[in-house]
Design a protein around this motif. Structure first.
Motif, PDB file in Angstrom:
ATOM      1  N   THR A 191       0.825  -1.208   0.000  1.00 32.44           N
ATOM      2  CA  THR A 191       0.000   0.000   0.000  1.00 32.44           C
ATOM      3  C   THR A 191       0.861   1.259   0.000  1.00 32.44           C
ATOM      4  O   THR A 191       0.605   2.203  -0.772  1.00 32.44           O
ATOM      5  CB  THR A 191      -0.927  -0.011   1.226  1.00 32.44           C
ATOM      6  OG1 THR A 191      -1.718  -1.201   1.214  1.00 32.44           O
ATOM      7  CG2 THR A 191      -1.844   1.206   1.223  1.00 32.44           C
ATOM      8  N   TRP A 226      -3.248  -3.107   5.826  1.00 32.92           N
ATOM      9  CA  TRP A 226      -3.855  -2.127   4.907  1.00 32.92           C
ATOM     10  C   TRP A 226      -4.416  -0.945   5.677  1.00 32.92           C
ATOM     11  O   TRP A 226      -4.144   0.214   5.347  1.00 32.92           O
ATOM     12  CB  TRP A 226      -4.944  -2.832   4.106  1.00 32.92           C
ATOM     13  CG  TRP A 226      -5.490  -2.064   2.933  1.00 32.92           C
ATOM     14  CD1 TRP A 226      -4.791  -1.314   2.035  1.00 32.92           C
ATOM     15  CD2 TRP A 226      -6.857  -2.018   2.526  1.00 32.92           C
ATOM     16  NE1 TRP A 226      -5.644  -0.808   1.074  1.00 32.92           N
ATOM     17  CE2 TRP A 226      -6.905  -1.218   1.356  1.00 32.92           C
ATOM     18  CE3 TRP A 226      -8.034  -2.567   3.014  1.00 32.92           C
ATOM     19  CZ2 TRP A 226      -8.105  -0.967   0.680  1.00 32.92           C
ATOM     20  CZ3 TRP A 226      -9.222  -2.332   2.338  1.00 32.92           C
ATOM     21  CH2 TRP A 226      -9.257  -1.536   1.190  1.00 32.92           C
ATOM     22  N   LEU A 238      -4.437  -0.366  -6.044  1.00 26.53           N
ATOM     23  CA  LEU A 238      -3.674  -1.600  -5.870  1.00 26.53           C
ATOM     24  C   LEU A 238      -3.928  -2.596  -6.988  1.00 26.53           C
ATOM     25  O   LEU A 238      -3.392  -3.703  -6.959  1.00 26.53           O
ATOM     26  CB  LEU A 238      -4.042  -2.260  -4.531  1.00 26.53           C
ATOM     27  CG  LEU A 238      -3.878  -1.446  -3.259  1.00 26.53           C
ATOM     28  CD1 LEU A 238      -4.265  -2.279  -2.048  1.00 26.53           C
ATOM     29  CD2 LEU A 238      -2.471  -0.909  -3.114  1.00 26.53           C
TER      30      LEU A 238
END
Length: 495
Positions: free
Chosen positions: A32, A471, A490
């Motif tokens: 991320t 995340w 993503l």
């Protein structure tokens, strides 16, 4: 860039982000932040990335066993893995049978098709379908509910209310009110016991109902090549977006890390206190000491000369099986574990991936993955107990064994510090600690130290290979420290 040695500039090189721990959550955070354009470095104490999602030859050459996690309902239900398009990056095998539960005189089968499951459950079929139907039809909403901190307003309030009401029924002494036979309650008990909690309990019931909903929704997939395939996809994406991975590098002190705007630790609260030391305010440090770790798993892997000779041939179609007999028998065994006793007739979770994935064993041979529950810190080798429980439902199983590899709860703890005492959930997932994971706050990943975040399964939403803790921690760090409010893309980009 991946290195298998100590970073030469540790303590001096500036990065935007430093991450400690390359388990699924640490990797999710790394992906991320790298996708957001941050210069990110990831440190892992083991020689390879993966943590509990690694795959290795544990018994004989050519037999590949999942080190901890083996079956992955959340690979297709986790919001992180959906955003990451995991199902387009790796091959997932989803069979018509999600899981099965042998009994002494019959078997209960959880097919993906709920109607087919209900038809095979006899008098209790209609009751089982009424219980699971509203959840299975909204399995992704169930995943969104269980995959969010409980202190937040649910995105799917109707599904959340249905799950809560059914958890109250199945998590209390009301759990037998709707059933008349053994098969349907056994199916639910087998799924609920994944939580390693006494039965009945609200948290175990919620976990079991969610797992059953996924079973009748998008199924319980197996990754081709083992859990390592998930890890490899995350590592590949992280490196492709400029990340640096340093393995075989243990971190015991924040001051030994390179300077960075943010530091995310995929470790337990206990390890956080050690690594951060006096940097943590006393009140927060005391709160971390109140975080409770649960009971444990002991694991046995088998190399087999042939498939398990189940008494009921239908069990060969099940990637996952829950052994232990009736719900009453399983509940009795889990209560023994909670009292510090090793059950004579334990609950055993079994996965037989080589029936569906030929990469797991040499041609004509098979792997079998199994674990059972034990008191925290146990040093007892449970191989004999696991074999006896499998033999109960598969006479002649002993004759198929070529080799075994056993890990006690203490072995698991030594192998992975995120499993204190062998607690593979990194903290008891009882109801209180689902609200307070690791502390009671709306953003449990943020510590009081500026730029320091916790991103392990010890944080919300809790255990499982879902990447959500990492995340959420990464998204929080992006918002807090960099003013980035939109989640980075993503998705799998194609040329």
């Amino acid at each position: 860039m991946a290195r298998n040695a100590r970073h030469p500039n540790a303590g001096s090189t500036a990065y935007d982000a430093v991450i400690v721990g390359a388990g699924p959550n640490g990797l999710a955070a790394a992906v991320t932040l790298a996708r957001a354009g941050l210069r990110t470095i990831l440190f892992e104490r083991a020689p390879v990335a993966g943590g509990g999602a690694a795959t290795a030859e544990l018994t004989l050459p050519g037999f590949r066993h999942d080190v901890c996690s083996a079956v992955h309902p959340l690979a297709v239900e986790s919001a992180f893995f959906r955003a990451f398009a995991l199902d387009r990056r790796i091959s997932l095998i989803t069979t018509d049978v999600s899981f099965a539960h042998p009994l002494d005189d019959s078997s209960a089968i959880a097919y993906r098709d709920l109607a087919r499951t209900a038809d095979a459950l006899g008098r209790d079929g209609r009751a089982y379908a009424r219980l699971l139907g509203p959840l299975a039809r909204r399995s992704s909403a169930v995943a969104a509910t269980t995959g969010s901190p409980l202190l937040r307003v649910p995105r799917h309030p109707v599904t959340a209310a249905r799950l809560a009401a059914r958890s109250f029924e199945q998590g209390t002494r009301l759990w037998g009110a709707r059933f008349r036979e053994d098969a349907a309650p056994a199916l639910l008990a087998g799924a609920s016991t994944h939580a390693i909690l006494p039965l009945p309990s609200l948290a175990a019931a919620g976990a079991g109902l969610a797992l059953a909903a996924y079973a009748h929704g998008r199924g319980w997939p197996l990754p081709v090549g083992g859990s390592q395939a998930i890890v490899d996809a995350l590592v590949q994406d992280f490196l492709a977006h400029g990340g640096e991975l340093v393995t075989a590098h243990d971190v015991n002190d924040l001051r030994a890390l390179p300077t960075a705007r943010v530091r995310l630790l995929d470790v337990t609260p206990r390890a956080l206190r050690t690594i951060a030391g006096d940097a943590l305010p006393r009140g927060y440090a005391r709160a971390l000491t109140r975080f409770r770790y649960g009971n444990a798993a002991a694991k046995v892997d088998f190399a087999l000369s042939e498939p398990v000779p189940w008494r009921d041939p239908a069990l060969r179609d099940a990637p996952t099986l829950h052994l232990g007999g009736t719900r009453a028998e399983i509940a009795a065994g889990e209560h023994e574990v909670a009292r510090g006793i090793h059950p004579a007739s334990p609950y055993v979770l079994v996965s037989q991936p080589s029936l569906f994935d030929p990469t797991r064993a040499p041609a004509g041979r098979h792997t079998l993955w199994a674990y059972t529950h034990v008191p925290a810190g146990s040093r007892e080798n449970r191989t004999a107990a696991v074999i006896a429980q499998i033999e109960r439902f598969a006479p002649g199983f002993r004759d198929t064994i070529l080799a075994t590899a056993s890990r006690t709860a203490d072995d698991l703890a030594q192998h992975n510090p995120n499993y204190p005492g062998g607690d593979i959930a990194a903290g008891s997932p009882d109801l209180a600690q689902l609200f307070r994971r690791p502390v009671l706050r709306s953003s449990p990943w943020r510590t009081p130290v500026r730029g320091l975040y916790l991103c392990s399964s010890s944080t919300a939403p809790g255990p499982g290979v879902h990447g959500l803790s990492g995340w959420y921690a990464a998204l929080t760090a992006l918002r807090d420290e960099f003013g980035v409010t939109a989640p980075p893309d993503l998705s799998l980009r194609t040329a």
